[in-house]
Write an enzyme that holds these catalytic residues in place. Sequence first.
Site, PDB file in Angstrom:
ATOM      1  N   GLU A  32      13.572   1.882  -9.551  1.00  0.00           N
ATOM      2  CA  GLU A  32      13.230   0.724 -10.405  1.00  0.00           C
ATOM      3  C   GLU A  32      13.681   1.416 -11.545  1.00  0.00           C
ATOM      4  O   GLU A  32      13.568   1.638 -12.708  1.00  0.00           O
ATOM      5  CB  GLU A  32      11.603   1.356 -10.617  1.00  0.00           C
ATOM      6  CG  GLU A  32      11.133   0.760  -8.849  1.00  0.00           C
ATOM      7  CD  GLU A  32       8.805   0.681  -9.767  1.00  0.00           C
ATOM      8  OE1 GLU A  32       8.656  -0.461  -9.307  1.00  0.00           O
ATOM      9  OE2 GLU A  32       9.164   1.731 -10.485  1.00  0.00           O
ATOM     10  N   ASN A  72       7.620   6.619 -18.120  1.00  0.00           N
ATOM     11  CA  ASN A  72       8.234   6.504 -16.767  1.00  0.00           C
ATOM     12  C   ASN A  72       9.431   6.824 -17.914  1.00  0.00           C
ATOM     13  O   ASN A  72      10.460   7.163 -16.604  1.00  0.00           O
ATOM     14  CB  ASN A  72       7.922   4.659 -16.832  1.00  0.00           C
ATOM     15  CG  ASN A  72       6.723   4.931 -16.003  1.00  0.00           C
ATOM     16  OD1 ASN A  72       5.834   5.932 -15.010  1.00  0.00           O
ATOM     17  ND2 ASN A  72       6.718   3.548 -15.543  1.00  0.00           N
ATOM     18  N   PRO A 114       0.609  -1.328   0.054  1.00  0.00           N
ATOM     19  CA  PRO A 114      -0.106   0.027   0.325  1.00  0.00           C
ATOM     20  C   PRO A 114       0.833   1.166  -0.050  1.00  0.00           C
ATOM     21  O   PRO A 114       0.674   2.107   1.218  1.00  0.00           O
ATOM     22  CB  PRO A 114      -0.975  -0.081   1.645  1.00  0.00           C
ATOM     23  CG  PRO A 114       0.149  -0.868   2.346  1.00  0.00           C
ATOM     24  CD  PRO A 114       1.500  -1.679   1.372  1.00  0.00           C
ATOM     25  N   GLY A 115       1.894   1.613  -0.872  1.00  0.00           N
ATOM     26  CA  GLY A 115       2.348   2.768  -1.166  1.00  0.00           C
ATOM     27  C   GLY A 115       1.282   4.000  -2.171  1.00  0.00           C
ATOM     28  O   GLY A 115       0.281   3.765  -1.548  1.00  0.00           O
ATOM     29  N   LYS A 175       3.285   3.914 -21.458  1.00  0.00           N
ATOM     30  CA  LYS A 175       3.229   4.128 -20.263  1.00  0.00           C
ATOM     31  C   LYS A 175       4.779   3.864 -19.982  1.00  0.00           C
ATOM     32  O   LYS A 175       5.802   4.310 -19.863  1.00  0.00           O
ATOM     33  CB  LYS A 175       2.882   2.962 -19.413  1.00  0.00           C
ATOM     34  CG  LYS A 175       3.356   3.357 -17.985  1.00  0.00           C
ATOM     35  CD  LYS A 175       2.839   4.497 -17.030  1.00  0.00           C
ATOM     36  CE  LYS A 175       2.988   4.695 -15.459  1.00  0.00           C
ATOM     37  NZ  LYS A 175       2.443   3.949 -14.552  1.00  0.00           N
TER      38      LYS A 175
END
Length: 292
Positions: free
Chosen positions: A259, A182, A12-13, A178
Site C-alpha cells: 500500500e 503507518n 478476510p486478511g 493513523k
Amino acid sequence: MAEPTRIALIGPGAIGATVAAWLAQSPELALTLCARTPFDRLEIETPEGPVTAEPEVLTDPADATPVDWVLVCTKTYDVAGAAKWLAPLVGPETRVAVLQNGIEHVARFAPYVPVERIVPAVVDISAERSAPGRVLQRSNGNILVPAGADGEAFAALFAHTPIAARTTGDFKSALWRKLTVNCAGGVCGIVDKPNGISRDPAIAEIMLALAEECVAVGRAEGAKLADDLAASVVRGYQAAPPESINSLHADRMAGRPMEIDARHGVIVRLGETHGIPTPMNRLAVALLTASQ
C-alpha cells in the site's frame, strides 16, 4: 425474536479475519465472508485466548445477496476487487463500512456506493496472518468512526467484543494520526526487517523524519495533531515486540503488492498541493516501488 443483523465482510486478511472472528461470537449477527479462495474456519490467537468461528464463506459475487452491513477490509489498491461484491450485497438500506489504511476511504468507494451510506473507519489492531483464516492478534485495539447515527450503529456491532469501537467528532485528525503511524512503519518494508529495527538510532531518525512530514501535511489539511506525535509514534514502534511485523512489511515478505500510495504517496501528493516538502516520503515511495 428479532432477525439477526446481516453482515458481509470483504477481504478476510489479518484485520478482516480478526474482526470477523469476534463478530461471529454474537448470535445477534449473521456473518458472511467474501474471499478469493475458500477456507474452513477462522482461528485467531487473541490476547483473550483462542477465538474460532465457522462463518459462511463465499468466493463468487453471484452467490451474494443484500445485507445490512458490508465491511470492506481489502487492501487499498484492491478497490476494484471489492467493488465486484458491492452490487449484489448493497440493498436500499445497506451501509458500507470501509476499514482500510490511508485517508481516502470515502473517495475510493464513492463511484460504487452513495456517499451518505459510506462509513469510513480507522482501525488500530495489531494482527498478523499466517494462513487463510489463521491470525495472531497481538492487541485488542480499537476502531474509530465518525460521530453520527451510522457511526453509533457500527460501533454497536462490536459491543460484545474487546475491540473498542467508538465514534469521534474529529475523524480527520484520527485519520492523520493513523497515517503518521503507518508512514513511519514504511521503513520496515524498505529494509525488510520487523519492528525491532526501530531501536537502531539511525533507523529511528528516519522514521521520525517520515512521521514529521506527515504531521506537517496533516495539519495543512486541517487535522489537529500533537506536537510530540511523530516522536511518540517512533517510541511506540520501539516499545512493540521486536518480532512484530506491520502490514506493509508483511505484504513485501509475501510478494504481494504494497500500500505504497495510501501510506506514503498521498503525503507526497497533498504536500505538493500545500507547498510542503516531503523528501523522505518521496524517497520511501521510490524505494518501496523499486523493491516490488
